[in-house]
Structure formats: structure tokens, C-alpha cells
Design a protein around this motif. Structure first.
Motif, short mmCIF file in Angstrom:
data_model
loop_
_atom_site.label_atom_id
_atom_site.label_comp_id
_atom_site.label_asym_id
_atom_site.label_seq_id
_atom_site.Cartn_x
_atom_site.Cartn_y
_atom_site.Cartn_z
N ARG A 186 -8.06 5.00 -14.24
CA ARG A 186 -8.23 6.02 -15.01
C ARG A 186 -7.75 7.10 -13.93
NH1 ARG A 186 -11.93 3.61 -18.22
NH2 ARG A 186 -11.32 3.44 -20.65
N ALA A 187 -7.68 6.97 -12.29
CA ALA A 187 -7.34 7.59 -11.35
C ALA A 187 -6.44 7.58 -11.07
CB ALA A 187 -8.28 7.74 -10.76
N PRO A 188 -5.54 8.49 -10.94
CA PRO A 188 -4.08 8.98 -10.41
C PRO A 188 -3.50 8.20 -9.41
CG PRO A 188 -4.74 11.05 -10.49
CD PRO A 188 -5.87 10.60 -11.24
N ASN A 189 -4.21 8.69 -8.65
CA ASN A 189 -4.29 7.65 -7.28
C ASN A 189 -4.11 6.38 -6.94
OD1 ASN A 189 -7.27 6.53 -7.39
ND2 ASN A 189 -7.75 6.75 -5.55
N ILE A 190 -4.16 5.67 -8.37
CA ILE A 190 -4.09 3.95 -8.05
C ILE A 190 -2.61 3.46 -8.04
CG2 ILE A 190 -3.62 3.86 -10.99
CD1 ILE A 190 -5.13 1.55 -9.06
N PHE A 191 -1.81 4.81 -8.15
CA PHE A 191 -0.05 4.61 -8.32
C PHE A 191 -0.12 4.25 -6.30
CE2 PHE A 191 0.00 6.82 -11.76
CZ PHE A 191 0.40 6.20 -12.93
N GLU A 192 -0.87 5.47 -5.49
CA GLU A 192 -0.12 4.82 -4.38
C GLU A 192 -0.58 3.97 -3.86
OE1 GLU A 192 1.01 5.78 -0.89
OE2 GLU A 192 1.61 6.59 -2.33
N GLN A 193 -1.95 3.55 -4.34
CA GLN A 193 -3.15 2.70 -3.97
C GLN A 193 -2.38 1.37 -4.26
OE1 GLN A 193 -6.85 2.16 -5.69
NE2 GLN A 193 -7.24 4.55 -4.78
N LEU A 194 -1.51 1.11 -5.26
CA LEU A 194 -1.44 -0.15 -5.44
C LEU A 194 0.60 -0.51 -5.11
CD1 LEU A 194 -2.20 -0.91 -9.16
CD2 LEU A 194 -3.05 -1.76 -6.99
N LYS A 195 0.80 0.33 -4.80
CA LYS A 195 2.46 0.47 -4.67
C LYS A 195 3.29 -0.28 -4.08
CE LYS A 195 4.49 3.71 -1.43
NZ LYS A 195 4.78 5.55 -0.54
N ASP A 196 2.99 -0.63 -2.51
CA ASP A 196 3.99 -1.82 -2.49
C ASP A 196 2.95 -3.36 -2.87
OD1 ASP A 196 3.91 -0.52 -0.25
OD2 ASP A 196 2.64 -0.54 1.24
N GLU A 197 1.99 -3.74 -3.53
CA GLU A 197 1.84 -4.67 -4.45
C GLU A 197 3.00 -4.33 -5.72
OE1 GLU A 197 -2.14 -6.74 -4.24
OE2 GLU A 197 -2.99 -4.59 -4.79
N TRP A 198 2.52 -3.41 -6.13
CA TRP A 198 2.96 -2.93 -7.51
C TRP A 198 4.95 -3.01 -6.96
CZ3 TRP A 198 1.77 1.56 -11.22
CH2 TRP A 198 2.81 1.32 -12.42
N ASN A 199 5.11 -2.28 -5.94
CA ASN A 199 6.80 -2.72 -6.24
C ASN A 199 7.28 -4.49 -5.95
OD1 ASN A 199 7.02 -0.69 -6.74
ND2 ASN A 199 7.40 0.56 -4.62
N ALA A 200 6.27 -4.79 -5.17
CA ALA A 200 6.42 -6.55 -4.78
C ALA A 200 6.65 -7.76 -5.93
CB ALA A 200 5.41 -7.10 -3.53
N LEU A 201 5.21 -7.05 -6.96
CA LEU A 201 5.80 -7.45 -8.35
C LEU A 201 6.75 -7.49 -9.03
CD1 LEU A 201 3.82 -9.06 -10.48
CD2 LEU A 201 2.93 -6.60 -10.80
N GLN A 222 7.17 5.82 -11.74
CA GLN A 222 5.71 6.15 -12.04
C GLN A 222 5.00 7.50 -12.13
OE1 GLN A 222 4.53 2.93 -15.51
NE2 GLN A 222 6.75 3.39 -15.71
N ALA A 223 4.82 7.46 -10.66
CA ALA A 223 4.14 8.51 -10.47
C ALA A 223 4.71 9.79 -10.18
CB ALA A 223 3.58 7.89 -8.77
N GLY A 224 5.59 9.91 -10.08
CA GLY A 224 6.31 11.14 -10.27
C GLY A 224 6.33 11.90 -11.47
N TRP A 225 6.36 10.51 -12.42
CA TRP A 225 6.73 10.84 -13.99
C TRP A 225 5.97 11.25 -13.90
CZ3 TRP A 225 4.19 9.44 -18.76
CH2 TRP A 225 4.55 10.61 -19.25
N TRP A 226 4.12 10.53 -13.96
CA TRP A 226 2.48 10.59 -14.71
C TRP A 226 2.57 12.16 -13.68
CZ3 TRP A 226 -0.59 9.74 -18.10
CH2 TRP A 226 -1.69 10.56 -17.70
N ALA A 227 2.81 12.05 -12.67
CA ALA A 227 2.58 14.33 -12.59
C ALA A 227 2.80 15.02 -13.00
CB ALA A 227 3.49 14.07 -10.68
N HIS A 228 3.58 14.92 -13.46
CA HIS A 228 4.49 15.58 -14.61
C HIS A 228 4.32 15.55 -16.07
CE1 HIS A 228 5.34 17.73 -10.92
NE2 HIS A 228 6.18 17.14 -10.71
N ARG A 229 3.89 14.55 -16.54
CA ARG A 229 3.91 13.60 -17.88
C ARG A 229 5.45 14.41 -18.43
NH1 ARG A 229 -0.91 14.27 -15.72
NH2 ARG A 229 -2.36 13.96 -16.08
#
Length: 365
Positions: free
Chosen positions: A7-22, A38-45
Motif C-alpha cells: 500500500r506504500a508508494p515506495n514499492i515502485f522503486e523497491q521493485l523496479k529492477d525485479e519488476w522490469n525484468a519480469l 506506473q510510478a509516474g502515473w500513480w504519483a499524479h493519479r
């Protein structure tokens, strides 16, 4: 398979490398599903489209390895129901999906529905997934998962998404994929731009340019068109800047301008990803309409794509006439709805498929 809600928005940065590899191995590899977008979209909804939204991003791991991401948020949908939607919904992200590879798709969809049934999940009446490509394997996988739980599941077709499959040379494209009348028009307009009294040149923004100054010039040119001026609220402008920064960070921003006598006359903001140019937005200065600057720049972009080995020129959502005049062939995007409590009639649409005869191994295939 272990699923966890974030639920915390820092998840995008935490997962970025794994996420993009997936993402690179996922059933949908469109750039809208990369972590930085996705992080940029979420920052401004979504440029203010969803001011009241609660993050509900779900990850799945097998043996500690990330194998699935359901990038969701909770909000009241357009029908007034409490829903879970895909991050990126609805207006400014043309292709959305779950981020999961084919090998784990069915297991992930089944586990996702189970996880969202647990008491610590956000309250929801419907899963409301917009902009799923018709060829995505996720359509049928979610249909099967819903059927196994006896949930209502429907789908409806949204908009056409015209795209051009590109040959190896410009003349072959003109001869085989454009009607004779349009072929003559394209050639005539390009000749006029190249041989007229007004000097024209086009360029792609590169490292030698001030990126954000060029992005700002594009936004300001968009605002010269009344309907786009209304679209470009202050928060949407911030969203556009965030999208540009994310695409630049990911290495897929493609921003091009046509100049006439040293003034910007037309621009195209695109994503250059996976051998495909995704044409995201356009801008025209109406003072130069007599030169058909939009068509001219499109012609140059198509020539560039062919010369540089791109295989598809994707106009994305919308049924504008020019997309088909340039040879676009329409794909489709779908809206999928699933519910534990509502009936198919209340959701609307047709029954969600459990077998998709038009399914590709991955999108874009």
C-alpha cells in the motif's frame, strides 16, 4: 505462490529492477506496464483522473522470485461502484494488463482472486480492468479463474487500436499498404514540404537537447488545440512531464518535431520500445496547416521506423480517419469485469471468454 499486498508508494522503486525484468518476459510487454511508467502515473493519479484512490499493488513470489504483479488501486469506478482497477486506467494508458509470464499466468490469476477475497484486502464490488488487448492471454486466464469460483465475469470492446506492420522499405509500404489515392497524397505532401519556399526540417530529441525544455514546447503546442487545452489541466501537465521523465529513464522516449522556417510546426510524442513505435500524442500549430505538417511528420516517422528496423507503427487507441488512411489495421482493447456479488447483467457486456481463439503468446505479438 505467496501473494502480498503493498500500500506504500515506495514499492515502485523497491521493485523496479525485479519488476522490469519480469515485464521483459510478461504476457504484455507494452511500456505502460514498466515500473517507472506506473510510478509516474500513480504519483499524479493519471493526471487527476482518480484523485481518491488507494494503492493495492499485489506481488506474487515463488521461491522468493517475483513472478507476478497485479498493479491495482481501489476507487469508485464510473458506475459508482467500489472497484479495483489497473494502475494506468483509463484515459492515458492505452494498453494495460497484469505483469506475469505465461508459465505462471493461470496460477497467478487464481491466487489473485483468492487473495482479494481475504478480509485484509480493500473492499470492492468489482474488478474493473480497462484497456486489456484482445489478444492478451490474461483475458481467458481471468475467465477461467472466475469460472472456477462461480463469479460473474464479463467483457466489452472499447476502442480500435490501429497499427501498421512495417515492411523492409518505404516504397513497399506505400505500394502494398496504402490506397493509391492516399499514396499519391503522402508523396505530394512530402515533396511540397521538401521543395517549397519555406525551409523545413525534422528532428528527434536527443542527448544534445534540453529534454524538459523540448517536452514543455510539446505540451505548449498541444495546448494550441482547444480540446487538448481543456485536457491539459495543471495536474495533467505534471503527469505529462512525469511520463516523459519515466520514458527517458527507461530509454524509450521518442519525441520528434517538424520545424518550418525555424519554428516548431508539429510534434509527435511516442514510445520506442521492443521494435515498435507507440504513437502516444501529437501536437500541431494550426498556422502551418497549409503544409499538412502532421501528415509530413508522420511520413518522416514512418520512414525512420522502416530505416531503423522497427516492425510496427502503433497508432494506439482511437478511430481517427488518418490512422486508416496511412494503412493502419485495427486491433481491439477490452474492458474486463469480475464480481463476487453482482450478476453479469449488472456488470454489463458479454460473458468473459475462458478460451481465446485470437490469443497471442504475448502482446504485442
Amino acid at each position: 505462490m505467496q501473494l502480498e499486498i503493498h500500500r506504500a508508494p515506495n514499492i515502485f522503486e523497491q521493485l523496479k529492477d525485479e519488476w522490469n525484468a519480469l515485464h521483459a518476459q510478461a504476457v504484455n510487454r507494452a511500456p505502460f506496464l514498466r515500473a517507472e511508467y506506473q510510478a509516474g502515473w500513480w504519483a499524479h493519479r493519471g493526471g487527476g483522473e482518480w484523485p481518491e484512490a488507494e494503492l493495492c499493488l499485489i506481488t506474487a513470489r515463488v521461491g522468493g522470485k517475483l513472478v507476478g504483479v497485479a498493479p491495482l488501486f481501489a476507487a469508485q469506478n464510473r458506475a459508482g461502484r467500489r472497484a479495483l482497477l489497473l494502475i494506468g486506467s483509463i484515459e492515458i494508458s492505452d494498453y494495460l494488463d497484469l505483469v506475469v509470464g505465461r508459465a505462471h499466468l493461470d496460477e497467478f490469476c487464481a491466487a489473485l482472486l483468492e487473495r482479494l477475497s481475504q478480509p485484509d484486502a480493500p473492499a470492492w464490488e468489482a474488478l474493473d480492468f480497462y484497456n486489456i488487448p484482445a489478444t492478451s492471454p490474461t483475458r481467458a486466464a481471468l475467465g477461467r479463474a472466475a469460472a472456477a469460483r462461480h463469479w460473474a465475469a464479463t467483457e466489452s470492446t472499447l476502442e480500435p487500436c490501429p497499427a501498421i506492420t512495417l515492411p523492409n522499405d518505404w516504397e513497399t509500404y506505400l505500394a502494398n499498404q496504402v490506397d493509391k489515392k492516399e499514396r499519391q497524397e503522402i508523396k505530394r505532401k512530402l515533396r511540397r514540404a521538401q521543395g517549397g519556399e519555406q525551409a523545413t526540417r525534422w528532428y528527434i530529441v536527443g542527448p544534445e537537447h534540453d529534454l524538459m525544455a523540448e517536452v514543455e514546447a510539446f505540451i505548449n503546442m498541444m495546448a494550441l488545440t482547444p480540446d487538448k487545452a481543456r485536457f491539459l489541466t495543471p495536474v495533467m501537465r505534471e503527469q505529462f512531464r512525469a511520463t516523459a521523465r519515466a520514458a527517458a529513464e527507461g530509454g524509450y522516449l521518442h519525441l520528434a518535431f517538424l520545424e518550418v522556417d525555424g519554428e516548431r510546426a508539429a510534434g509527435y510524442f511516442s514510445f520506442d520500445w521492443g521494435g515498435r513505435l507507440y504513437v502516444y500524442n501529437s501536437a500541431i500549430d494550426a498556422r502551418f496547416n497549409a503544409l499538412s505538417v502532421g501528415w509530413v511528420l508522420l511520413g518522416y516517422l514512418l520512414q525512420w521506423c522502416i530505416a531503423n528496423g522497427r516492425t510496427v507503427f502503433d497508432f494506439m487507441r482511437g478511430s481517427e480517419d488518418y490512422k486508416f488512411r496511412f494503412g493502419g489495421v485495427a486491433g481491439e482493447i477490452k474492458r474486463l469485469q469480475l464480481s463476487r456479488t453482482l450478476t453479469p447483467a449488472e456488470l454489463g457486456g458479454e460473458p468473459l471468454v475462458t478460451e481465446n481463439m485470437g490469443e497471442a503468446e504475448f502482446f504485442p505479438g
